[in-house]
Design a protein around this motif. Sequence first.
Motif, PDB file in Angstrom:
ATOM      1  N   CYS A   6       3.903  -5.796   6.285  1.00 27.58           N
ATOM      2  CA  CYS A   6       2.858  -4.809   6.046  1.00 27.58           C
ATOM      3  C   CYS A   6       1.807  -4.970   7.134  1.00 27.58           C
ATOM      4  CB  CYS A   6       2.224  -5.025   4.682  1.00 27.58           C
ATOM      5  SG  CYS A   6       3.397  -4.960   3.328  1.00 27.58           S
ATOM      6  N   PRO A  23      -1.680  -8.885   4.534  1.00 29.80           N
ATOM      7  CA  PRO A  23      -1.052  -7.838   3.720  1.00 29.80           C
ATOM      8  C   PRO A  23       0.401  -8.151   3.334  1.00 29.80           C
ATOM      9  CG  PRO A  23      -2.275  -6.846   5.507  1.00 29.80           C
ATOM     10  CD  PRO A  23      -2.278  -8.334   5.750  1.00 29.80           C
ATOM     11  N   THR A  24       1.138  -8.810   4.225  1.00 30.47           N
ATOM     12  CA  THR A  24       2.528  -9.140   3.902  1.00 30.47           C
ATOM     13  C   THR A  24       2.588 -10.176   2.789  1.00 30.47           C
ATOM     14  OG1 THR A  24       3.202  -8.640   6.170  1.00 30.47           O
ATOM     15  CG2 THR A  24       4.709  -9.969   4.850  1.00 30.47           C
ATOM     16  N   GLY A  26       0.243 -10.698   0.649  1.00 23.18           N
ATOM     17  CA  GLY A  26      -0.278 -10.006  -0.524  1.00 23.18           C
ATOM     18  C   GLY A  26       0.802  -9.207  -1.228  1.00 23.18           C
ATOM     19  N   PHE A  27       1.675  -8.571  -0.453  1.00 26.67           N
ATOM     20  CA  PHE A  27       2.763  -7.794  -1.040  1.00 26.67           C
ATOM     21  C   PHE A  27       3.765  -8.707  -1.728  1.00 26.67           C
ATOM     22  CE2 PHE A  27       6.871  -5.550  -0.737  1.00 26.67           C
ATOM     23  CZ  PHE A  27       6.557  -4.463  -1.531  1.00 26.67           C
ATOM     24  N   PHE A  30       2.241  -9.766  -4.893  1.00 25.54           N
ATOM     25  CA  PHE A  30       2.299  -8.615  -5.794  1.00 25.54           C
ATOM     26  C   PHE A  30       3.670  -8.528  -6.475  1.00 25.54           C
ATOM     27  CE2 PHE A  30       3.781  -4.203  -6.139  1.00 25.54           C
ATOM     28  CZ  PHE A  30       2.891  -3.706  -7.079  1.00 25.54           C
ATOM     29  N   THR A  33       4.140 -11.611  -9.021  1.00 24.63           N
ATOM     30  CA  THR A  33       3.374 -11.449 -10.265  1.00 24.63           C
ATOM     31  C   THR A  33       3.843 -10.227 -11.045  1.00 24.63           C
ATOM     32  OG1 THR A  33       1.609 -10.268  -9.096  1.00 24.63           O
ATOM     33  CG2 THR A  33       1.318 -12.641  -9.446  1.00 24.63           C
ATOM     34  N   PRO A  59      -1.341  -6.955 -11.002  1.00 21.68           N
ATOM     35  CA  PRO A  59      -0.882  -7.260  -9.645  1.00 21.68           C
ATOM     36  C   PRO A  59      -1.455  -6.319  -8.582  1.00 21.68           C
ATOM     37  CG  PRO A  59       0.964  -7.333 -11.147  1.00 21.68           C
ATOM     38  CD  PRO A  59      -0.213  -6.795 -11.922  1.00 21.68           C
ATOM     39  N   ALA A  60      -1.595  -5.046  -8.906  1.00 21.06           N
ATOM     40  CA  ALA A  60      -2.084  -4.077  -7.926  1.00 21.06           C
ATOM     41  C   ALA A  60      -3.597  -4.089  -7.796  1.00 21.06           C
ATOM     42  CB  ALA A  60      -1.621  -2.678  -8.306  1.00 21.06           C
ATOM     43  N   VAL A  63      -4.361  -9.099  -7.708  1.00 24.73           N
ATOM     44  CA  VAL A  63      -3.590 -10.051  -6.900  1.00 24.73           C
ATOM     45  C   VAL A  63      -3.463  -9.597  -5.449  1.00 24.73           C
ATOM     46  CG1 VAL A  63      -1.353 -11.177  -6.644  1.00 24.73           C
ATOM     47  CG2 VAL A  63      -2.347 -10.911  -8.901  1.00 24.73           C
ATOM     48  N   TYR A  64      -2.935  -8.399  -5.209  1.00 26.62           N
ATOM     49  CA  TYR A  64      -2.731  -7.936  -3.837  1.00 26.62           C
ATOM     50  C   TYR A  64      -4.036  -7.907  -3.033  1.00 26.62           C
ATOM     51  CZ  TYR A  64      -1.697  -5.101   0.204  1.00 26.62           C
ATOM     52  OH  TYR A  64      -1.602  -4.647   1.492  1.00 26.62           O
ATOM     53  N   SER A  68      -4.628 -10.411   0.217  1.00 24.98           N
ATOM     54  CA  SER A  68      -4.739  -9.696   1.477  1.00 24.98           C
ATOM     55  C   SER A  68      -6.089  -9.957   2.163  1.00 24.98           C
ATOM     56  CB  SER A  68      -4.546  -8.210   1.253  1.00 24.98           C
ATOM     57  OG  SER A  68      -4.610  -7.512   2.471  1.00 24.98           O
TER      58      SER A  68
END
Length: 73
Positions: A6, A23-24, A26-27, A30, A33, A59-60, A63-64, A68
């Motif tokens: 990402c 971001p990667t 974080g994904f 995501f 979780t 998660p959205a 967490v992400y 991130s």
Amino acid sequence: MAFPSCVQCGTRQNPCRCKVVGPTLGFVAFLVTGVIEWPVGAVVYIFKHSKGRRIMGHPATVVYPKVSRSIPI
């Protein structure tokens, strides 16, 4: 086979103004979780609708963004 990543450009957290690692990761967090929390949220949703929605959205919404933002690269 390419590794999916990402990319977030236009950030002011580093001199390059692009982030890839944060971001990667974080994904990935995501997804991990989500695999755990979505089934739990679905079961809770049967009894408490608002609580189930919060669990499935965790998660959205939490967490992400936290993962991130915490890694500036």
